[in-house]
Structures are given as structure tokens and as C-alpha cells.
Design a protein around this motif. Sequence first.
Motif, PDB file in Angstrom:
ATOM      1  N   LYS A  61       1.044   4.033  -3.035  1.00  0.00           N
ATOM      2  CA  LYS A  61       0.807   5.473  -2.762  1.00  0.00           C
ATOM      3  C   LYS A  61       2.024   6.284  -3.182  1.00  0.00           C
ATOM      4  N   LEU A  62       3.217   5.777  -2.927  1.00  0.00           N
ATOM      5  CA  LEU A  62       4.435   6.474  -3.315  1.00  0.00           C
ATOM      6  C   LEU A  62       4.532   6.590  -4.837  1.00  0.00           C
ATOM      7  N   GLN A  72       1.190  10.065  -3.871  1.00  0.00           N
ATOM      8  CA  GLN A  72       0.418  10.395  -2.677  1.00  0.00           C
ATOM      9  C   GLN A  72       1.171  10.078  -1.397  1.00  0.00           C
ATOM     10  N   GLY A  73       2.403   9.638  -1.524  1.00  0.00           N
ATOM     11  CA  GLY A  73       3.177   9.271  -0.351  1.00  0.00           C
ATOM     12  C   GLY A  73       3.535  10.496   0.461  1.00  0.00           C
ATOM     13  N   SER A  74       3.696  10.299   1.735  1.00  0.00           N
ATOM     14  CA  SER A  74       4.024  11.456   2.592  1.00  0.00           C
ATOM     15  C   SER A  74       5.477  11.455   2.963  1.00  0.00           C
ATOM     16  N   MET A 110       2.104   6.666  -6.905  1.00  0.00           N
ATOM     17  CA  MET A 110       1.049   7.550  -7.426  1.00  0.00           C
ATOM     18  C   MET A 110       1.233   8.993  -6.959  1.00  0.00           C
ATOM     19  N   LEU A 160       0.841  -1.200   0.000  1.00  0.00           N
ATOM     20  CA  LEU A 160       0.000   0.000   0.000  1.00  0.00           C
ATOM     21  C   LEU A 160       0.875   1.249   0.000  1.00  0.00           C
ATOM     22  N   TRP A 161       1.922   1.248   0.811  1.00  0.00           N
ATOM     23  CA  TRP A 161       2.832   2.395   0.871  1.00  0.00           C
ATOM     24  C   TRP A 161       3.528   2.601  -0.474  1.00  0.00           C
TER      25      TRP A 161
END
Length: 115
Positions: A108-109, A113-115, A111, A104-105
Motif C-alpha cells: 500500500k505504501l 495508498q499508505g496512510s 502504491m 500489505l502495508w
Amino acid sequence: MADKIKLLVAVLLVITGVAGFYFLPDAPTVVRVLSVVAGLVLGGLVAGMSASGKQFYRFALDSRDEAKKVVWPTRKETIQMTGVVMLFVIVMALFLWAVDSILLWLVKLAMGQGS
């Protein structure tokens, strides 16, 4: 050929017993249930007289005898194996949770959207 006829008669008796349940809607429930039971018993008796029925009966007896030969685990062995299975389930659940979280991380990375 006679064996097939006996099996056919047995099937017809069972069907007749079940049909009696539905064709007697106003009869007491006991009569309707007895219709099904009688069909099953008579069908079983006729089927038991056929060669296939006798062969199945012998198979059932042999299966029962084999089941008696089974060595069941002791209480201690059962508890130990249950513990091993539960521990394995917990470890696998944690592993799959970790893999899912990492994937999942990474998604997100990828795409942005990672923080």
C-alpha cells in the motif's frame, strides 16, 4: 505364464461380480450386493493361488508382524506432543499474520495508498 492367467481370471471374476450388480437391476439389492461380494471373494481366492498372490499374502503377514512391533507413545507423551504441535501452529499463525500485514502495508505504501 500360468501365474498371469490366474491373475487375469481373478480380475475377470471381480469384473463379472461388479457387472452382475449392474446387469441385475430388477433383482433385490441383496442379490446384487452378493454378486459383487462373490466376485471379490472368488477373485481373491484365484489370485491367492498364484505366485504373486502368495507373495502378497506373505508380505501382508510380515507387515502385520511389523505393525505389532510398533512402540506406541504413552498417554502423557501423546498429550505433551499434541501441546507442542498446537503451540507451534499458534506461533506460526501469528508469524504469518505479522508477515502478511507488513507486506500489505509495504505494498500500500509503494502504491501511494499508505496512510
